[in-house]
Motif scaffolding. Structure first.
Motif, PDB file in Angstrom:
ATOM      1  N   GLY A  78      12.105   7.212 -51.550  1.00  0.00           N
ATOM      2  CA  GLY A  78      10.777   7.351 -52.128  1.00  0.00           C
ATOM      3  C   GLY A  78      10.714   6.759 -53.519  1.00  0.00           C
ATOM      4  O   GLY A  78      11.670   6.877 -54.294  1.00  0.00           O
ATOM      5  N   LEU A  79       9.605   6.098 -53.837  1.00  0.00           N
ATOM      6  CA  LEU A  79       9.428   5.573 -55.193  1.00  0.00           C
ATOM      7  C   LEU A  79       9.183   6.727 -56.155  1.00  0.00           C
ATOM      8  O   LEU A  79       8.491   7.694 -55.827  1.00  0.00           O
ATOM      9  CB  LEU A  79       8.255   4.595 -55.239  1.00  0.00           C
ATOM     10  N   ILE A  80       9.746   6.632 -57.334  1.00  0.00           N
ATOM     11  CA  ILE A  80       9.649   7.689 -58.338  1.00  0.00           C
ATOM     12  C   ILE A  80       8.977   7.142 -59.586  1.00  0.00           C
ATOM     13  O   ILE A  80       9.321   6.056 -60.065  1.00  0.00           O
ATOM     14  CB  ILE A  80      11.053   8.247 -58.679  1.00  0.00           C
ATOM     15  N   ASP A  81       8.035   7.882 -60.109  1.00  0.00           N
ATOM     16  CA  ASP A  81       7.288   7.460 -61.289  1.00  0.00           C
ATOM     17  C   ASP A  81       8.219   7.233 -62.471  1.00  0.00           C
ATOM     18  O   ASP A  81       9.189   7.968 -62.682  1.00  0.00           O
ATOM     19  CB  ASP A  81       6.241   8.513 -61.645  1.00  0.00           C
ATOM     20  N   LEU A  82       7.912   6.198 -63.268  1.00  0.00           N
ATOM     21  CA  LEU A  82       8.731   5.843 -64.418  1.00  0.00           C
ATOM     22  C   LEU A  82       8.852   6.996 -65.411  1.00  0.00           C
ATOM     23  O   LEU A  82       9.920   7.224 -65.998  1.00  0.00           O
ATOM     24  CB  LEU A  82       8.118   4.615 -65.105  1.00  0.00           C
ATOM     25  N   VAL A  83       7.765   7.734 -65.598  1.00  0.00           N
ATOM     26  CA  VAL A  83       7.778   8.864 -66.532  1.00  0.00           C
ATOM     27  C   VAL A  83       8.776   9.923 -66.074  1.00  0.00           C
ATOM     28  O   VAL A  83       9.549  10.467 -66.868  1.00  0.00           O
ATOM     29  CB  VAL A  83       6.370   9.472 -66.675  1.00  0.00           C
ATOM     30  N   VAL A  84       8.773  10.207 -64.795  1.00  0.00           N
ATOM     31  CA  VAL A  84       9.711  11.190 -64.235  1.00  0.00           C
ATOM     32  C   VAL A  84      11.141  10.703 -64.391  1.00  0.00           C
ATOM     33  O   VAL A  84      12.039  11.453 -64.783  1.00  0.00           O
ATOM     34  CB  VAL A  84       9.400  11.451 -62.750  1.00  0.00           C
ATOM     35  N   CYS A  85      11.362   9.432 -64.104  1.00  0.00           N
ATOM     36  CA  CYS A  85      12.706   8.877 -64.156  1.00  0.00           C
ATOM     37  C   CYS A  85      13.255   8.826 -65.584  1.00  0.00           C
ATOM     38  O   CYS A  85      14.459   8.817 -65.787  1.00  0.00           O
ATOM     39  CB  CYS A  85      12.704   7.472 -63.558  1.00  0.00           C
ATOM     40  N   ASN A 112      16.705   9.826 -69.186  1.00  0.00           N
ATOM     41  CA  ASN A 112      16.553   9.993 -70.635  1.00  0.00           C
ATOM     42  C   ASN A 112      16.111   8.720 -71.360  1.00  0.00           C
ATOM     43  O   ASN A 112      16.682   8.315 -72.364  1.00  0.00           O
ATOM     44  CB  ASN A 112      17.869  10.499 -71.235  1.00  0.00           C
ATOM     45  N   GLY A 113      15.056   8.074 -70.851  1.00  0.00           N
ATOM     46  CA  GLY A 113      14.479   6.949 -71.566  1.00  0.00           C
ATOM     47  C   GLY A 113      15.135   5.600 -71.337  1.00  0.00           C
ATOM     48  O   GLY A 113      14.765   4.618 -71.987  1.00  0.00           O
ATOM     49  N   LEU A 114      16.088   5.521 -70.407  1.00  0.00           N
ATOM     50  CA  LEU A 114      16.796   4.253 -70.188  1.00  0.00           C
ATOM     51  C   LEU A 114      16.061   3.293 -69.263  1.00  0.00           C
ATOM     52  O   LEU A 114      16.437   2.131 -69.142  1.00  0.00           O
ATOM     53  CB  LEU A 114      18.186   4.537 -69.588  1.00  0.00           C
ATOM     54  N   ILE A 115      15.004   3.756 -68.607  1.00  0.00           N
ATOM     55  CA  ILE A 115      14.322   2.933 -67.614  1.00  0.00           C
ATOM     56  C   ILE A 115      13.191   2.148 -68.269  1.00  0.00           C
ATOM     57  O   ILE A 115      12.273   2.728 -68.840  1.00  0.00           O
ATOM     58  CB  ILE A 115      13.771   3.804 -66.468  1.00  0.00           C
ATOM     59  N   THR A 116      13.255   0.829 -68.162  1.00  0.00           N
ATOM     60  CA  THR A 116      12.226  -0.026 -68.752  1.00  0.00           C
ATOM     61  C   THR A 116      11.125  -0.301 -67.727  1.00  0.00           C
ATOM     62  O   THR A 116      11.255   0.029 -66.548  1.00  0.00           O
ATOM     63  CB  THR A 116      12.828  -1.365 -69.211  1.00  0.00           C
ATOM     64  N   GLU A 117      10.062  -0.938 -68.170  1.00  0.00           N
ATOM     65  CA  GLU A 117       8.960  -1.275 -67.265  1.00  0.00           C
ATOM     66  C   GLU A 117       9.367  -2.332 -66.241  1.00  0.00           C
ATOM     67  O   GLU A 117       8.669  -2.539 -65.248  1.00  0.00           O
ATOM     68  CB  GLU A 117       7.755  -1.760 -68.070  1.00  0.00           C
ATOM     69  N   ASN A 118      10.471  -3.006 -66.473  1.00  0.00           N
ATOM     70  CA  ASN A 118      10.959  -4.003 -65.532  1.00  0.00           C
ATOM     71  C   ASN A 118      11.873  -3.401 -64.476  1.00  0.00           C
ATOM     72  O   ASN A 118      12.538  -4.131 -63.732  1.00  0.00           O
ATOM     73  CB  ASN A 118      11.699  -5.126 -66.271  1.00  0.00           C
ATOM     74  N   MET A 119      11.912  -2.071 -64.436  1.00  0.00           N
ATOM     75  CA  MET A 119      12.754  -1.367 -63.478  1.00  0.00           C
ATOM     76  C   MET A 119      11.920  -0.457 -62.594  1.00  0.00           C
ATOM     77  O   MET A 119      10.811  -0.062 -62.954  1.00  0.00           O
ATOM     78  CB  MET A 119      13.822  -0.537 -64.203  1.00  0.00           C
TER      79      MET A 119
END
Length: 472
Positions: free
Chosen positions: A382-389, A396-403
């Motif tokens: 399942g796809l997970i929202d960037l905010v949740v991830c 903890n903030g490591l996920i960029t908009e390109n991920m």
């Protein structure tokens, strides 16, 4: 991919070596940017029969590098002599391969030189690599052809009046495809259009003019290839072995005779994969001649005809520490025939959090295994929202908009070592779209550690631009 979890899995960037103990696994409390590492190691992975369901993905970074540095460090006179030998080899490689090595690595010595007088999207190539004309065309909803010109300065739909099969073929060839597949018309709400002029130049942006009218508001819908519709049903209950023909676009990238990474066929001449598959610390990973590509098979024991790699293009802004922009484009030496590619998403196309998508690969089926699967494995995630991830308990903030995050926060469904560069596909309108490229993660299928994929939608401009430049 797997259902089981182990207490102390190895790092996936570490070298697979059955005679060497893996490095210690870091704390899972809060990850920092220096702990990220690719799921998938840029080393050949031995193959083994798949024992069960594959559901996993993973990575931790700086620790792996420490492990590597310990194995690559040599002391005393022996170490000095070894370094001298390395320098001699490096110098020879520089003379023998010159700028091609740098082009392959993505750190282009093949610099794109643009004169001060260059104009973007005027239909005339001014820059040495053609970057001024490589980002002027895109597809909108329902594959509406949209073109930006130097005069318009924004993307506008193309009026269907005056359109022909010949123009469609030339436009698709400009975009890196062999020819057009289907042309249709759409009813547009736009008040401004691009209309065909009297003479078609070598680019569509040089062949249109701004117009305030278009008969019946009909604009061009263009497909450059038939994509995303496998010849067999893809209705699957859970993560398991893939059937032949189920994911025809799946590629297996072999480095010196061994499966090392996955990839996705997106056009007859092009494979999308991950940048981290091509270690920039080892020049032999950057040589196209060391790689072979197999497409559309479901078993490493039954390989189809191989394709050689003509060129490796890595995203110029790929960051090996954060894995941002973890994407690469392989140009094949000949076009792939009779294999349907996955669809690239259109501009603005998104899949909402919770959407069920599928990831596939020949990676390990249990976290900690030394061998990959000989059978293509598949699992729904399942796809997970960037905010949740990006929450403290997750990444903890490591996920960029390109991920793109995908998996299950309760664990159990994920990619794993050897799946790197492979596809994450989502379905819309009876077609499968390449949504992500397997990139990194913390462990395989762990709680609060979903898999991380490069976000293809966010990287579309780069993909289309490079495909255009390579076909010019």
């Amino acid at each position: 991919m797997e259902d089981r979890q182990t207490d102390a899995p190895p790092l996936y960037d570490s070298v697979v070596n059955q005679n060497t103990s893996p490095p210690s696994y870091p704390s899972l409390q809060v990850l920092s940017a220096t702990q990220i590492q690719s799921y998938y190691i840029p080393q050949p992975i031995p193959q083994m029969p798949a024992p069960c369901v594959v559901e996993t993905i993973s990575t931790q970074r700086r620790h792996v590098r420490t492990y590597r540095s310990k194995r690559c460090c040599f002391g005393g006179l022996g170490g000095s002599a070894f370094l001298v030998v390395l320098l001699i080899i490096a110098a020879w490689l520089g003379v023998r391969y010159g700028s091609s090595l740098w082009t392959l690595s993505g750190k282009d010595k093949e610099t794109d030189i643009c004169p001060p007088s260059s104009v973007n999207c005027d239909g005339k190539r001014d820059c040495s690599l053609g970057s001024d004309e490589s980002r002027c065309v895109r597809f909108g909803t329902a594959n509406e052809l949209q073109v930006m010109t130097s005069k318009a300065g924004s993307f506008l739909p193309v009026c269907a009046q005056g359109w022909s099969k010949n123009i469609a073929d030339q436009t698709c060839q400009q975009l890196g495809f062999r020819q057009s597949y289907a042309v249709d018309v759409l009813k547009s709400n736009s008040s401004v259009f691009q209309s065909m002029n009297n003479q078609f130049s070598n680019t569509i942006q040089g062949s249109v003019n701004i117009s305030l009218s278009c008969p019946l508001q009909q604009t061009v819908s263009l497909r450059c290839c038939d994509c995303g519709r496998p010849p067999v049903s893809t209705r699957i209950i859970g993560g398991d072995m893939a059937a032949e023909g189920q994911w025809p676009w799946q590629a297996s990238l072999h480095f010196r005779g061994h499966h090392t990474c996955g990839g996705t066929l997106v056009a007859p001449d092009f494979i999308i994969t991950a940048a981290h598959c091509f270690s920039q610390e080892k020049s032999d990973y950057l040589l196209p001649s060391n790689w072979k590509v197999y497409i559309g098979m479901v078993s490493q024991l039954k390989l189809p005809s191989l394709y050689n790699v003509k060129k490796i293009t890595i995203h110029e802004n790929y960051d090996p520490d954060t894995k941002n922009n973890d994407i690469a484009l392989l140009i094949l030496n000949r076009p792939v025939s009779n294999v349907q590619p996955a669809c690239l998403p259109v501009f603005g196309q998104t899949f909402s959090p919770g959407s069920k998508c599928w990831t596939t690969g020949f990676g390990v089926t249990r976290e900690g295994d030394d061998s990959g699967s000989i059978i293509l494995m598949q699992v729904a995630v399942g796809l997970i929202d960037l905010v949740v991830c990006n929450k403290p308990a997750v990444y903890n903030g490591l996920i960029t908009e390109n991920m793109q995050c995908a998996g299950d926060l309760i664990g159990g469904k994920d990619s794993c070592q050897g799946d790197s560069g492979g596809p994450l596909v989502c379905k819309a309108d009876d077609r499968w779209y390449l949504t992500g490229v397997t990139s990194w993660g913390d462990g395989c299928g762990k709680i609060n550690r979903p898999g991380i994929y490069s976000n293809v939608g966010r990287l579309l401009t780069w993909i289309h631009g490079k495909m255009q430049q390579e076909r010019q």
